[in-house]
Write an enzyme that holds these catalytic residues in place. Structure first.
Site, PDB file in Angstrom:
ATOM      1  N   CYS A   2      -3.177  11.498   5.830  1.00  0.00           N
ATOM      2  CA  CYS A   2      -3.237  12.109   7.163  1.00  0.00           C
ATOM      3  C   CYS A   2      -4.180  11.319   8.065  1.00  0.00           C
ATOM      4  O   CYS A   2      -5.034  10.578   7.608  1.00  0.00           O
ATOM      5  CB  CYS A   2      -3.773  13.531   7.042  1.00  0.00           C
ATOM      6  SG  CYS A   2      -2.770  14.568   5.969  1.00  0.00           S
ATOM      7  N   ARG A  27      -0.825   4.719   8.745  1.00  0.00           N
ATOM      8  CA  ARG A  27      -1.235   5.406   7.515  1.00  0.00           C
ATOM      9  C   ARG A  27      -0.086   6.169   6.880  1.00  0.00           C
ATOM     10  O   ARG A  27      -0.195   6.654   5.753  1.00  0.00           O
ATOM     11  CB  ARG A  27      -2.393   6.361   7.814  1.00  0.00           C
ATOM     12  CG  ARG A  27      -3.619   5.703   8.402  1.00  0.00           C
ATOM     13  CD  ARG A  27      -4.496   6.702   9.150  1.00  0.00           C
ATOM     14  NE  ARG A  27      -5.215   7.556   8.264  1.00  0.00           N
ATOM     15  CZ  ARG A  27      -6.442   7.288   7.782  1.00  0.00           C
ATOM     16  NH1 ARG A  27      -7.024   6.169   8.143  1.00  0.00           N
ATOM     17  NH2 ARG A  27      -7.059   8.112   6.990  1.00  0.00           N
ATOM     18  N   TRP A  75       0.534  13.763   6.367  1.00  0.00           N
ATOM     19  CA  TRP A  75       1.323  13.208   5.262  1.00  0.00           C
ATOM     20  C   TRP A  75       1.341  14.318   4.214  1.00  0.00           C
ATOM     21  O   TRP A  75       0.304  14.618   3.614  1.00  0.00           O
ATOM     22  CB  TRP A  75       0.659  11.935   4.731  1.00  0.00           C
ATOM     23  CG  TRP A  75       1.487  11.169   3.762  1.00  0.00           C
ATOM     24  CD1 TRP A  75       2.725  10.619   3.980  1.00  0.00           C
ATOM     25  CD2 TRP A  75       1.181  10.870   2.402  1.00  0.00           C
ATOM     26  NE1 TRP A  75       3.183   9.991   2.855  1.00  0.00           N
ATOM     27  CE2 TRP A  75       2.255  10.123   1.867  1.00  0.00           C
ATOM     28  CE3 TRP A  75       0.087  11.124   1.584  1.00  0.00           C
ATOM     29  CZ2 TRP A  75       2.269   9.654   0.558  1.00  0.00           C
ATOM     30  CZ3 TRP A  75       0.098  10.650   0.288  1.00  0.00           C
ATOM     31  CH2 TRP A  75       1.176   9.935  -0.223  1.00  0.00           C
ATOM     32  N   ASN A 101      -7.756  16.294   6.679  1.00  0.00           N
ATOM     33  CA  ASN A 101      -7.205  15.239   5.822  1.00  0.00           C
ATOM     34  C   ASN A 101      -7.848  15.432   4.455  1.00  0.00           C
ATOM     35  O   ASN A 101      -9.057  15.408   4.318  1.00  0.00           O
ATOM     36  CB  ASN A 101      -7.537  13.847   6.371  1.00  0.00           C
ATOM     37  CG  ASN A 101      -7.072  12.745   5.410  1.00  0.00           C
ATOM     38  OD1 ASN A 101      -6.143  12.969   4.633  1.00  0.00           O
ATOM     39  ND2 ASN A 101      -7.723  11.605   5.446  1.00  0.00           N
ATOM     40  N   GLY A 102      -7.020  15.663   3.435  1.00  0.00           N
ATOM     41  CA  GLY A 102      -7.569  15.860   2.083  1.00  0.00           C
ATOM     42  C   GLY A 102      -6.804  16.954   1.364  1.00  0.00           C
ATOM     43  O   GLY A 102      -5.696  17.320   1.766  1.00  0.00           O
ATOM     44  N   GLU A 487       3.589  -8.975  -7.773  1.00  0.00           N
ATOM     45  CA  GLU A 487       3.309  -8.688  -6.350  1.00  0.00           C
ATOM     46  C   GLU A 487       4.542  -8.947  -5.498  1.00  0.00           C
ATOM     47  O   GLU A 487       4.867  -8.170  -4.607  1.00  0.00           O
ATOM     48  CB  GLU A 487       2.122  -9.530  -5.887  1.00  0.00           C
ATOM     49  CG  GLU A 487       1.774  -9.413  -4.418  1.00  0.00           C
ATOM     50  CD  GLU A 487       1.454  -7.995  -3.968  1.00  0.00           C
ATOM     51  OE1 GLU A 487       1.258  -7.098  -4.803  1.00  0.00           O
ATOM     52  OE2 GLU A 487       1.462  -7.776  -2.729  1.00  0.00           O
ATOM     53  N   LYS A 491       6.431  -6.157  -3.137  1.00  0.00           N
ATOM     54  CA  LYS A 491       6.696  -6.351  -1.707  1.00  0.00           C
ATOM     55  C   LYS A 491       8.147  -6.008  -1.393  1.00  0.00           C
ATOM     56  O   LYS A 491       8.457  -5.313  -0.446  1.00  0.00           O
ATOM     57  CB  LYS A 491       6.393  -7.797  -1.292  1.00  0.00           C
ATOM     58  CG  LYS A 491       4.922  -8.149  -1.225  1.00  0.00           C
ATOM     59  CD  LYS A 491       4.165  -7.504  -0.106  1.00  0.00           C
ATOM     60  CE  LYS A 491       3.424  -6.245  -0.361  1.00  0.00           C
ATOM     61  NZ  LYS A 491       2.445  -5.979  -1.298  1.00  0.00           N
ATOM     62  N   GLU A 494       8.908  -2.089  -1.888  1.00  0.00           N
ATOM     63  CA  GLU A 494       8.280  -1.062  -1.041  1.00  0.00           C
ATOM     64  C   GLU A 494       8.741  -1.130   0.412  1.00  0.00           C
ATOM     65  O   GLU A 494       8.558  -0.167   1.150  1.00  0.00           O
ATOM     66  CB  GLU A 494       6.768  -1.130  -1.129  1.00  0.00           C
ATOM     67  CG  GLU A 494       6.129  -2.387  -0.598  1.00  0.00           C
ATOM     68  CD  GLU A 494       4.599  -2.313  -0.680  1.00  0.00           C
ATOM     69  OE1 GLU A 494       4.025  -1.221  -0.591  1.00  0.00           O
ATOM     70  OE2 GLU A 494       3.982  -3.371  -0.822  1.00  0.00           O
ATOM     71  N   HIS A 510      12.590 -10.748 -24.636  1.00  0.00           N
ATOM     72  CA  HIS A 510      12.323  -9.505 -25.391  1.00  0.00           C
ATOM     73  C   HIS A 510      13.024  -8.313 -24.771  1.00  0.00           C
ATOM     74  O   HIS A 510      12.486  -7.207 -24.764  1.00  0.00           O
ATOM     75  CB  HIS A 510      10.812  -9.288 -25.481  1.00  0.00           C
ATOM     76  CG  HIS A 510      10.106 -10.457 -26.093  1.00  0.00           C
ATOM     77  ND1 HIS A 510      10.076 -10.685 -27.454  1.00  0.00           N
ATOM     78  CD2 HIS A 510       9.493 -11.519 -25.530  1.00  0.00           C
ATOM     79  CE1 HIS A 510       9.418 -11.804 -27.701  1.00  0.00           C
ATOM     80  NE2 HIS A 510       9.048 -12.345 -26.548  1.00  0.00           N
ATOM     81  N   LYS A 609      -0.548   4.021   3.959  1.00  0.00           N
ATOM     82  CA  LYS A 609      -1.355   2.801   3.875  1.00  0.00           C
ATOM     83  C   LYS A 609      -2.498   2.976   2.892  1.00  0.00           C
ATOM     84  O   LYS A 609      -2.868   2.063   2.198  1.00  0.00           O
ATOM     85  CB  LYS A 609      -1.930   2.429   5.243  1.00  0.00           C
ATOM     86  CG  LYS A 609      -2.757   1.144   5.236  1.00  0.00           C
ATOM     87  CD  LYS A 609      -1.956  -0.050   4.761  1.00  0.00           C
ATOM     88  CE  LYS A 609      -2.786  -1.310   4.633  1.00  0.00           C
ATOM     89  NZ  LYS A 609      -2.079  -2.387   3.930  1.00  0.00           N
TER      90      LYS A 609
HETATM   91  C1  AGP Z   1       0.669  -2.512  -1.494  1.00  0.00           C
HETATM   92  O1  AGP Z   1       1.541  -3.192  -0.599  1.00  0.00           O
HETATM   93  C2  AGP Z   1       0.669  -1.025  -1.256  1.00  0.00           C
HETATM   94  N1  AGP Z   1       0.379  -0.710   0.088  1.00  0.00           N
HETATM   95  C3  AGP Z   1      -0.184  -0.283  -2.272  1.00  0.00           C
HETATM   96  O2  AGP Z   1       0.221  -0.662  -3.559  1.00  0.00           O
HETATM   97  C4  AGP Z   1      -1.700  -0.529  -2.162  1.00  0.00           C
HETATM   98  O3  AGP Z   1      -2.015  -1.845  -2.578  1.00  0.00           O
HETATM   99  C5  AGP Z   1      -2.408   0.468  -3.093  1.00  0.00           C
HETATM  100  O4  AGP Z   1      -2.132   1.771  -2.625  1.00  0.00           O
HETATM  101  C6  AGP Z   1      -3.918   0.259  -3.158  1.00  0.00           C
HETATM  102  O5  AGP Z   1      -4.473   0.442  -1.892  1.00  0.00           O
HETATM  103  P1  AGP Z   1      -5.998  -0.040  -1.652  1.00  0.00           P
HETATM  104  O6  AGP Z   1      -6.013  -1.528  -1.865  1.00  0.00           O
HETATM  105  O7  AGP Z   1      -6.296   0.343  -0.243  1.00  0.00           O
HETATM  106  O8  AGP Z   1      -6.841   0.674  -2.644  1.00  0.00           O
END
Ligand code: AGP
Length: 614
Positions: A2, A27, A75, A101-102, A487, A491, A494, A510, A609
């Site tokens: 949020c 976010r 959120w 937020n929380g 990674e 990318k 997501e 394997h 985010k």
């Molecule tokens: C990565 O592209 C994502 N946004 C997600 O995996 C992110 O890296 C993860 O939530 C960790 O976030 P942080 O680095 O802010 O702790």
């Protein structure tokens, strides 16, 4: 996660609040709302499912005047995304409005008691329970709003950043924080409130990061007061935020993500600034200087992170073990925190987080700290919760990362991990001076080499069209580039919503090789390094099964280039620095596939985010 914004001062609040919500859209959210006290002293609460722009449309015929207000992007955690569950929430007597937020862990227990006391609830949220509880305390104890908030929060278990309006006290906002971020901007006879500094910096660079278990009494024309829940006055330090508006805008790029991919050469240069002396040929990390004994005495490093930061941690393992000869364990923070891990006083935990607010990473490091570990943080967001819990650390200084998919933060994290490994290895005498100097010199060349890779953006955009209709991809890498394969797959997943898996290339035999056929694109990182011959064999195994091969190769490659269906040539670098180069084409590949598929690249569905909830 949020987003919270608030304003009290002499300007019209609504435009400031809406602009602030737009700055927090990155976010991730599913509804938005605003509460204002207008010039007649009426409390108006307006909220809408969907985007901030939907809220702005919804209030176009409403009275949104007034110099005080709070606003929120939600959120969903408790209660589905809908208008009733959107914030702000009213108290039953219509006097209070709250944004939050929380997560209130014990909200059901409190809600049950309030229902027995006759309260009626309009939503399924924990936040509405909180505002009703504050009213209940205010009524039954006959106390001020400040005291009611203090007493109510003492009953609450969980995480919160809240802001509360009381229409009978239209000159004040009460805010409070526990575990969820909250920043107060101090202007000229006006105050700003937000989940981070971005909605604030265009108005003032003077901010206070609200500490856990404290509340802020924000009154127009009065000095800001920070109290704890026992009403003890605190005098927090006013900090100066370095963010600029330019950093917050897209700078001519179609998406923040592409801007941030292209920022990497400058970001990595910034990340190294003041930490590498090319003249002296040495790495200087203040954290290592200040805590040399503790860091050199580490019998084990435990890296805690999530998502992309966890991938950076895997590279950190390779770097620290090869240069410092100290065992490194890389843990998903979400698993570590519930496993009752064995920690000794000689353990050094490295917590990696771009946002510095990831709940699992924060909780995991607090657990390790409680068990006696020394905590080193590698974060981007200055003043965020994780750096405030660590014993020391290094900021990555790559500037605000707005795109939900992490890009420049990843290469920034890998850069700091490289500097940390070099600095410790030099002190321990576990790296030869020749190797040390060679890596330092090559680090200086990395920004230029990254720039060279970025010149292939158009070619990669064309190549990515062939994946638009793919349903599954496999990414393969070995050694330092195995985490890069993970990674690259993340990318793609997501932001394009195409399923992709990263594997150590040798692992194909394997089981996963059963997936390979003419329909399966396979992205292979095959740059020249000590494992090159091995990866050539893996590529031949894939080719024998008609897999479509997209290979990242070192410029001038003559072997893999003949085997692959598509080739991306990259500048050569040292094996331990390869991730800084090979990650970039995979970021661009994921980005362009998502754009071709018409996806919301900066705010992918279901993602936030920073995941500040468990
Ligand atoms: C990565 O592209 C994502 N946004 C997600 O995996 C992110 O890296 C993860 O939530 C960790 O976030 P942080 O680095 O802010 O702790």
């Amino acid at each position: 996660m949020c987003g919270i914004v608030g304003y009290i001062g002499n300007r019209e609040a609504f435009p400031i609040l809406m602009k602030g919500l737009h700055r927090l859209e990155y976010r991730g959210y599913d509804s938005a709302g605003v509460a204002l006290i207008n010039s007649n002293g009426e409390l108006g609460v307006y909220k809408a499912k969907g985007k901030v722009s939907d809220l702005e449309t919804f209030v176009s015929d409403k009275d949104v005047t007034g110099n005080i207000g709070i606003a929120h992007t939600r959120w969903a955690t408790h209660g589905e995304p809908c208008q009733e569950n959107a914030h702000p929430h009213y108290s039953s007597n219509g006097r209070l409005a709250i944004i939050h937020n929380g997560i209130i862990e014990n909200y059901m227990e409190i809600k049950k008691h309030l229902i027995e006391c006759g309260f009626i609830f309009r939503s399924d949220t924990d936040t509405e329970v909180l505002v009703q509880l504050i009213q209940y305390v205010q009524d039954t104890e006959n106390v001020s709003l400040v005291s009611a908030v203090q007493l109510a929060l003492k009953q609450v278990i969980g995480a919160y950043a809240i802001a509360v309006l009381d229409k009978e006290q239209p000159e004040q906002i009460i805010a409070a924080r526990k575990s969820s971020p909250l920043v107060i901007g101090i202007g000229d006879d006006e105050y700003f409130l937000a989940s981070d500094a971005m909605p604030i910096v265009e108005y003032t660079k003077r901010v206070i990061y609200v500490e856990d278990d404290t509340i802020a009494v924000i009154r127009k024309g009065d000095a800001l007061r920070i109290l704890d829940l026992n009403n003890v006055e605190h005098n927090p330090e006013v900090k100066h935020v370095e963010l600029s508006i330019g950093q917050l805008e897209k700078g001519g790029f179609p998406h923040f993500m592409l801007k941030e991919i292209f920022e990497q050469p400058q970001c990595i240069a910034n990340c190294m600034k003041g930490r590498i002396s090319q003249d002296l040929g040495e790495v200087k990390l203040s954290s290592v200087i200040d805590y040399k004994e503790r860091l050199l005495g580490a019998h084990r490093f435990i890296i805690l992170a999530c998502g992309t930061s966890w991938h950076a941690g895997l590279i950190g393992k390779y770097l620290l073990e090869s240069m410092c000869h100290v065992p490194v364990e890389v843990e998903y923070a979400s698993e570590f925190r519930y496993r009752d891990p064995v920690i000794t006083p000689n353990d050094v935990v490295i917590a990696i987080s771009q946002s510095g607010e990831t709940a699992d990473t924060l909780a995991a490091l607090k657990l390790a700290k409680k068990k006696g570990a020394f905590i080193y943080g590698i974060c981007n967001a200055v003043g965020s919760s994780i750096p405030r819990e660590t014993d020391t650390g290094s900021y990555i200084h790559v500037g605000p990362e707005i795109g939900v998919a992490s890009t420049k933060a990843f290469t920034g994290q890998v850069t700091v991990l490289t500097l940390l490994a070099l600095a410790l290895a030099k002190e321990k005498g576990t790296i030869s001076n020749v190797a040390y100097q060679k890596i330092i010199r090559e680090l200086d060349a990395i920004p230029e080499k990254m720039q060279e890779v970025l010149k292939q953006n158009d070619a990669i955009a064309d190549l990515s069209k062939i994946f638009t209709y793919a349903h599954n991809l496999i990414y393969l890498g070995r050694g330092y580039c195995y985490p890069v394969a993970l990674e690259g797959a993340l990318k793609l997943k997501e932001i394009s919503y195409i399923h992709a898996e990263g594997y150590p290339a040798a692992e194909m035999k394997h089981g996963p090789i059963a997936l390979i056929d003419a329909e399966m694109p396979v992205v292979v990182i095959a740059t020249h390094n000590t494992l090159y011959e091995k990866i050539v064999s893996n590529i031949q195994e894939v080719k024998a099964r008609k897999g479509k091969i997209i290979a990242l190769v070192t410029k001038g490659d003559t072997v893999v280039s003949k085997l692959a269906d598509h080739v991306i040539e990259l500048p050569s670098t040292l094996e331990c620095l390869d991730p800084l180069i090979t990650t970039i084409p995979l970021q661009l590949l994921g980005y362009h596939v998502a754009v071709h598929k018409g996806k919301d690249v900066d705010q992918p569905r279901n993602l936030a985010k920073s995941v500040t909830v468990e």
